[in-house]
Design an enzyme around this catalytic site. Structure first.
Site, mmCIF file in Angstrom:
data_model
loop_
_atom_site.group_PDB
_atom_site.id
_atom_site.type_symbol
_atom_site.label_atom_id
_atom_site.label_comp_id
_atom_site.label_asym_id
_atom_site.label_seq_id
_atom_site.Cartn_x
_atom_site.Cartn_y
_atom_site.Cartn_z
ATOM 1 N N GLU A 1 0.827 -1.213 0.000
ATOM 2 C CA GLU A 1 0.000 0.000 0.000
ATOM 3 C C GLU A 1 0.864 1.269 0.000
ATOM 4 O OE1 GLU A 1 -3.084 0.093 -0.616
ATOM 5 O OE2 GLU A 1 -3.999 -1.784 0.090
ATOM 6 N N HIS B 1 -3.257 1.273 8.463
ATOM 7 C CA HIS B 1 -4.296 0.563 7.713
ATOM 8 C C HIS B 1 -4.465 -0.826 8.307
ATOM 9 C CE1 HIS B 1 -6.505 -1.541 4.706
ATOM 10 N NE2 HIS B 1 -5.463 -2.288 4.360
ATOM 11 N N HIS C 1 -7.693 -4.287 8.966
ATOM 12 C CA HIS C 1 -8.916 -4.938 8.476
ATOM 13 C C HIS C 1 -9.823 -5.343 9.633
ATOM 14 C CE1 HIS C 1 -6.603 -6.597 4.624
ATOM 15 N NE2 HIS C 1 -6.596 -5.278 4.692
ATOM 16 N N HIS D 1 -12.853 -3.704 2.246
ATOM 17 C CA HIS D 1 -11.432 -3.919 2.427
ATOM 18 C C HIS D 1 -10.991 -3.661 3.878
ATOM 19 C CE1 HIS D 1 -7.071 -2.961 0.915
ATOM 20 N NE2 HIS D 1 -7.087 -3.580 2.076
HETATM 21 O O1 2HA Z 1 -0.708 -5.285 3.589
HETATM 22 O O2 2HA Z 1 -3.660 -5.013 3.827
HETATM 23 O O3 2HA Z 1 -4.205 -3.633 1.691
HETATM 24 C C1 2HA Z 1 -1.716 -6.020 2.979
HETATM 25 C C2 2HA Z 1 -2.923 -5.187 2.885
HETATM 26 C C3 2HA Z 1 -3.197 -4.569 1.592
HETATM 27 ZN ZN ZN Z 2 -5.558 -4.056 3.370
#
Ligand code: 2HA
Ligand code: ZN
Length: 238
Positions: free
Chosen positions: A111, A134, A136, A206
């Protein structure tokens, strides 16, 4: 250093929360020395060209997670999975200046386009932010699948109704970024425009991306927002 220790700690939290399956998630932190520090760090290997220029990032140093690295591994041995990259004086290339593993082989997160675009945005806006996180989180990602909440207005209305404290912890609310290819320039660009109005954004189907001056506080934004999403789904079940 202190920043590496803080990153290690947050990587552990991301893994324990279950927000970091396999190599999911990535982090960057601006670690540029103060303007008065003129020393030039040792650079490893030839400059690596970027596909677009980030002029405001010229000469800046960013601590970034390695491509493919797992948060659970980072939480045990951070130096192995972190590196520092320094942008060229034109902002169109970078060199690795440190990594706990072999700096010649260090590859930044997939990313990176988003991280560079956002780190440049911090400098242009002079907003004092240094951290891009970032991850998830299950409930937040699930929420992005529901057609009725695929808009900034409806999403914020829901979050505030579910968890009124959100207005205090996340005063600028949450931004919405429609699905774009992971790792793409387009995703970085769309995220930057959304960050004009928010400190945390959801990436449709995502994950989420949060920004702030320090990594623990940036983690808190994700934690508070995901708590609201969690309560929403618990309430649906009741
Ligand atoms: O690093 O999360 O968005 C892997 C991810 C890509
Ligand atoms: Zn990701």
């Amino acid at each position: 250093s202190e920043i590496i220790y803080a990153t290690q700690e947050v990587a552990g939290w991301l893994w324990e929360k279950g927000w970091a399956e396999k190599n999911a998630g990535n982090i960057s932190i601006n670690v540029s020395p103060s303007a008065t520090d003129k020393s030039s760090p040792k650079k490893y290997g030839n400059p690596r060209k970027l596909v677009c220029r980030f002029p405001a990032l010229a000469g800046q140093s960013l601590l970034v997670t390695a491509a493919g690295s797992r948060m659970r591994d980072l939480s045990r041995d951070p130096a192995q999975y972190l590196g520092i990259i320094r942008l060229s004086s034109r902002g169109d290339a970078y060199q690795v200046t440190w990594s706990g593993r072999d700096p010649f082989l260090f590859q930044p997160t997939s990313e990176l386009p988003s991280h560079l675009a956002i780190q440049e945005f911090f400098i242009i806006r002079r907003n004092g932010n240094k951290v891009v996180l970032h991850t998830h989180p299950d409930e937040l990602v699930a929420l992005t699948h529901l057609p009725v909440y695929k808009s900034t207005r409806d999403l914020n209305r829901l979050m505030r109704a579910i968890h009124p404290e959100i207005s205090y912890h996340i005063p600028r609310g949450v931004g919405w970024v429609p699905f774009l290819k992971p790792g793409s320039q387009a995703l970085g660009k769309a995220t930057v425009s959304t960050l004009l109005h928010h400190d945390i954004v959801l990436w449709e189907r995502h994950g989420c991306l949060a920004t702030g001056p320090d990594i623990a506080g940036t983690f808190d934004l994700v934690d508070v927002l995901n708590k609201a999403a969690k309560i929403f789904f618990l309430r649906c079940r009741a």
